[in-house]
Every structure is written in C-alpha cells, then in structure tokens.
Design an enzyme around this catalytic site. Structure first.
Site, PDB file in Angstrom:
ATOM      1  CG  PHE A  50      25.647 -40.105  32.132  1.00  0.00           C
ATOM      2  CD1 PHE A  50      25.935 -38.858  31.591  1.00  0.00           C
ATOM      3  CD2 PHE A  50      25.305 -41.133  31.270  1.00  0.00           C
ATOM      4  CE1 PHE A  50      25.888 -38.638  30.222  1.00  0.00           C
ATOM      5  CE2 PHE A  50      25.246 -40.936  29.897  1.00  0.00           C
ATOM      6  CZ  PHE A  50      25.540 -39.689  29.368  1.00  0.00           C
ATOM      7  CG  ASP A  51      27.845 -37.747  39.423  1.00  0.00           C
ATOM      8  OD1 ASP A  51      27.593 -38.532  40.358  1.00  0.00           O
ATOM      9  OD2 ASP A  51      27.818 -36.518  39.530  1.00  0.00           O
ATOM     10  CG  LEU A  52      21.512 -38.883  40.034  1.00  0.00           C
ATOM     11  CD1 LEU A  52      20.730 -39.090  38.738  1.00  0.00           C
ATOM     12  CD2 LEU A  52      20.900 -39.695  41.179  1.00  0.00           C
ATOM     13  CG  ASP A  53      22.848 -35.855  43.262  1.00  0.00           C
ATOM     14  OD1 ASP A  53      21.691 -35.461  43.044  1.00  0.00           O
ATOM     15  OD2 ASP A  53      23.119 -36.779  44.049  1.00  0.00           O
ATOM     16  CG  ASP A 107      29.009 -32.716  39.211  1.00  0.00           C
ATOM     17  OD1 ASP A 107      28.989 -31.952  40.184  1.00  0.00           O
ATOM     18  OD2 ASP A 107      28.673 -33.900  39.285  1.00  0.00           O
TER      19      ASP A 107
END
Length: 224
Positions: free
Chosen positions: A12-15, A170
């Site tokens: 997963f990406d974070l932000d 995202d």
C-alpha cells in the site's frame, strides 16, 4: 480487471491510501510556499507532483540544494506541528488489514514519505506497524516513484513474486510504479485523485473503498 493470479502480497501507498493526509499536506505546502516565495505557486503545482518524494517536488521549484533543504525544513516543521490536528483516518483500514492477514495475505507499505513521518502518520491513525510485513520509505537509497525500485525492494525483502503481488495507490505515480514493477495495480478511488485522472494509467482494478480489496484476494485472473 481482476488480478492475474491469487494475491499473496498487497503493498500500500501511505498518504491518500492508508491515511487521509490531503489537508495536512496541502496546509504544509501552502505554509512553505508563503514562507519562501513572495508570489506563492498555486495549488495546481503541488497537485501535479503529489505522491512523489517531498525533495523531488520542491526541487522542481528552485535551483539549489540549499534552497530545497530550507523548504524541506519549513515543511517538516509545520507538518509535524499540525500533524495530529489535520490528519484523518479512512474508514475500516485496520479492519481490512486484519482480514487480509487472516486470509494469508502479507500487507506492506511502500511510500514516498520519510520514515519519521511514516511512523507518525501510522500512529496518529492507530495503525500498528506490526500489521505490515514490510515498510519501505523514501529514506531507502533507491530511486523513488514512479520508479519501480521501492516496490521491487519490498518484494525482495518479502521474497515475494510480483505475479502474486499488488500495489494499491491513489496517484498516477503509484500506478506507473506498479506497472513498471510488474505487479497488479489497484487504484484507490477513496483518495484525492478522481477515477478520470487514474483511469488513463490503466490500473488492473479500481476500487471505491479499501475493504473491497478483501474480495479480490482469492483467485480471479485477469480477463483477456
């Protein structure tokens, strides 16, 4: 589309993906621009590069490493000071990570954020680092998104196969990095970028909510 093979690893990406930090990032950016420019660049400037490492974003605006460092210091000072006030949790993130682990999927984080900020954001959103089998941040000495190197580094540390791995993000940089790494790409439509902006990157899957990922971990193949 659906995954090519059953997913065993989901990075997963974070932000904008695991934590809702859009307001925090926007306010930190605006504060930095007001501090260092008489005529601050508009929001469109940082939105075009959102998802890349901070130094990369700021490096587009000034010529010297000293100026970049000064802006990084301003940004981080404001970001850390306002962190708990402005960051938000997305619904059902921790629950989804637990369910993935129960199904035998190994979750991980691959982010363009530095390790100190990553730890702070996870803690602020009550996401225990023990939920993740690997965390790769911008502190790693590799090129960063949209380069696939950080995703490949995470897979290497997990001894995981790209064919059974996915990257959830995202931004367009996330999709480009995931494609280049050879993993299944999952566009997080609950983040700040729209379906119209992400669909041009041809993600394998587009989801409206993070908990929908659980429905994709068992075994479908990409059509055609």
């Amino acid at each position: 589309m659906s995954p090519r093979r059953p997913l065993e690893t989901i990075l997963f990406d974070l932000d904008g993906t695991l934590v809702d930090s859009t307001n925090l990032i926007a306010e930190s950016w605006r504060h930095t621009m007001r501090t260092h420019f008489e005529d601050p660049p508009p929001d469109e400037v940082w939105l075009r590069t959102l998802g890349q490492p901070l130094r990369t974003q700021l490096g587009y605006l000034v010529d010297s490493a000293e100026e970049v460092q000064a802006m990084v210091d301003t940004y981080i000072d404001h970001n850390f000071r306002e962190h708990e006030r402005l960051i938000r949790s997305f619904p059902r993130v921790a629950e989804t990570l637990v369910r993935l682990r129960e199904k035998g999927v190994r979750p991980g984080v691959v982010t363009s954020k530095a390790s100190a900020g990553t730890a702070r954001s996870l803690a602020a959103c009550a996401l225990d680092q023990a939920l993740f089998d690997v965390i790769v941040t911008s502190d790693e000495p590799v090129p960063h998104k949209p380069d696939p190197a950080p995703i490949r580094l995470a897979l290497e540390r997990l001894e995981a196969d790209a064919e059974t791995a996915a990257y959830v993000g995202d931004s367009v940089w996330d999709m480009r990095a995931g494609h280049a790494a050879g993993v299944t790409t999952i566009a997080a439509l609950w983040g700040p970028f729209s379906e119209r902006e992400l669909v041009i990157e041809r993600p394998h899957i587009m989801l409206d909510a993070i908990e929908d990922i659980v429905g994709y971990v068992a075994g479908s193949e990409v059509a055609g």
